[in-house]
Enzyme design. Structure first.
Site, PDB file in Angstrom:
ATOM      1  N   ARG A  81       0.855  -1.188   0.000  1.00 35.43           N
ATOM      2  CA  ARG A  81       0.000   0.000   0.000  1.00 35.43           C
ATOM      3  C   ARG A  81       0.892   1.240   0.000  1.00 35.43           C
ATOM      4  NH1 ARG A  81      -2.333  -3.332   4.124  1.00 35.43           N
ATOM      5  NH2 ARG A  81      -4.452  -4.043   3.609  1.00 35.43           N
ATOM      6  N   LYS A 139      -2.324  -2.033   7.923  1.00 33.20           N
ATOM      7  CA  LYS A 139      -3.516  -1.498   8.586  1.00 33.20           C
ATOM      8  C   LYS A 139      -3.669  -2.109   9.975  1.00 33.20           C
ATOM      9  CE  LYS A 139      -6.402  -0.121   4.666  1.00 33.20           C
ATOM     10  NZ  LYS A 139      -7.708  -0.288   3.998  1.00 33.20           N
ATOM     11  N   HIS A 175      -2.378   2.432  -6.334  1.00 37.27           N
ATOM     12  CA  HIS A 175      -3.407   1.382  -6.336  1.00 37.27           C
ATOM     13  C   HIS A 175      -3.255   0.476  -7.554  1.00 37.27           C
ATOM     14  CE1 HIS A 175      -5.571   2.801  -2.877  1.00 37.27           C
ATOM     15  NE2 HIS A 175      -5.731   4.002  -3.396  1.00 37.27           N
ATOM     16  N   ARG A 198      -0.475  -2.005  -7.031  1.00 35.65           N
ATOM     17  CA  ARG A 198      -0.891  -3.036  -6.067  1.00 35.65           C
ATOM     18  C   ARG A 198      -1.891  -4.003  -6.698  1.00 35.65           C
ATOM     19  NH1 ARG A 198      -1.521  -4.289  -0.509  1.00 35.65           N
ATOM     20  NH2 ARG A 198      -3.670  -4.518   0.216  1.00 35.65           N
ATOM     21  N   HIS A 256      -4.488  -8.472   3.766  1.00 36.01           N
ATOM     22  CA  HIS A 256      -5.937  -8.386   3.966  1.00 36.01           C
ATOM     23  C   HIS A 256      -6.327  -9.221   5.187  1.00 36.01           C
ATOM     24  CE1 HIS A 256      -6.760  -7.401  -0.563  1.00 36.01           C
ATOM     25  NE2 HIS A 256      -6.460  -6.324   0.146  1.00 36.01           N
ATOM     26  N   TYR A 293     -10.273 -10.026  -6.665  1.00 32.01           N
ATOM     27  CA  TYR A 293      -9.318 -10.361  -7.715  1.00 32.01           C
ATOM     28  C   TYR A 293      -9.679 -11.661  -8.416  1.00 32.01           C
ATOM     29  CZ  TYR A 293      -6.691  -6.618  -5.622  1.00 32.01           C
ATOM     30  OH  TYR A 293      -6.318  -5.385  -5.140  1.00 32.01           O
TER      31      TYR A 293
END
Length: 295
Positions: free
Chosen positions: A145, A169, A237, A240, A263, A272
């Site tokens: 990211r 995150k 983005h 990625r 994730h 995806y």
């Protein structure tokens, strides 16, 4: 209202150790919310009711906010009001039971292999280009990211074993591998990094020697894409998404891609699979004897 917000920012910064980028996003959303409340002569959080929350969403939509931004605004407000409940300043959270408008599923745009080759086919020896090439190679090689790449320090990277330690995150740490092209590009950058008179341990620094900003990375990628002749807009983005799509096409291992991307939920990675299915459908149409169209 502002006093409670200031305590909330301290809570996110000190206790939750949330990234400055995420806090800034929340600040932007709650500042906009306060302006809407002021128009309705609401100046205390105890005055916010479920109907007021719905009004905030309706007014935000009227101002042009799309579904994703509306969801972010509601999420920021929900988290803040939950904090006030925990602090005993509110009895209930007025956002409970209220959902943001459903977002349409937009498949991420990605580059094909030929476009990636075109993007990275630049051997400029200018120090700033050497830095930008290292950023590009690492982002595509590891699927980082923007905030993860921007937060890297010198001790985050190991070019010998080709691994990068990332804080993602929720302040979660993960170790991600990267390829030999990225390793070479990073080593070349480290040779010239001192020319930028770095002021701290940031892996990537600006020409002023400070940690490079999110905005600067975005602008440099955009400029690089134009210079390399890409027809579509280049942004973090897209790199990625391209990484994720190409990994899934080559391996079909959704769990592995989930871990690499950081994730927490597999459902986030599953978007995806839609892209991968498109690729498989194209192969099927071209290869299967009963699928070939009549000429």
């Amino acid at each position: 209202m502002l006093t409670a917000l200031n305590r909330y920012w301290d809570y996110l910064r000190i206790e939750r150790q949330m990234s400055p980028h995420t806090i800034t996003n929340y600040q932007h959303q709650l500042d906009a919310t306060i302006k809407i409340l002021a128009q309705q002569d609401i100046h205390a959080w105890t005055q916010v009711t479920p109907s007021v929350v719905r009004f905030i969403l309706a007014e935000s939509k009227k101002q042009g906010l799309k579904e994703k931004s509306l969801a972010l605004r509601l999420s920021a407000l929900r988290r803040f009001l939950s904090f006030l409940v925990q602090q005993g300043e509110l009895k209930v959270n007025p956002t409970t039971g209220i959902s943001a408008p459903k977002q349409g599923k937009h498949l991420p745009k990605n580059m094909d292999g030929e476009q990636v080759q075109q993007l990275l086919a630049n051997d400029s020896k200018e120090p700033i280009d050497i830095r930008d090439r290292a950023i590009l190679e690492l982002m595509y090689s590891s699927g980082l990211r923007l905030s993860e790449l921007q937060g890297l320090d010198l001790n985050s990277i190991n070019t010998r074993v080709r691994e990068v330690r990332v804080i993602g995150k929720g302040n979660k740490e993960r170790v991600v591998p990267f390829g030999r092209y990225a390793s070479h590009a990073i080593q070349e950058w480290l040779k010239v990094r001192a020319l930028f008179n770095p002021k701290d341990e940031a892996l990537f620094v600006s020409q002023l020697g400070n940690r490079i900003s999110h905005r600067a990375i975005q602008k440099r990628l955009e400029t690089w894409g134009i210079r390399q002749g890409l027809n579509s807009h280049l942004n973090p983005h897209k790199l990625r998404h391209s990484f994720a799509t190409h990994m899934l096409e080559a391996s079909s291992d959704l769990r592995a891609v989930q871990e690499l991307l950081g994730h927490s939920n597999l459902s986030t990675t599953q978007i995806y699979t839609h892209l991968n299915f498109q690729h498989l459908a194209e192969v099927y149409d071209q290869a299967h004897p009963r699928a070939k169209r009549k000429k």
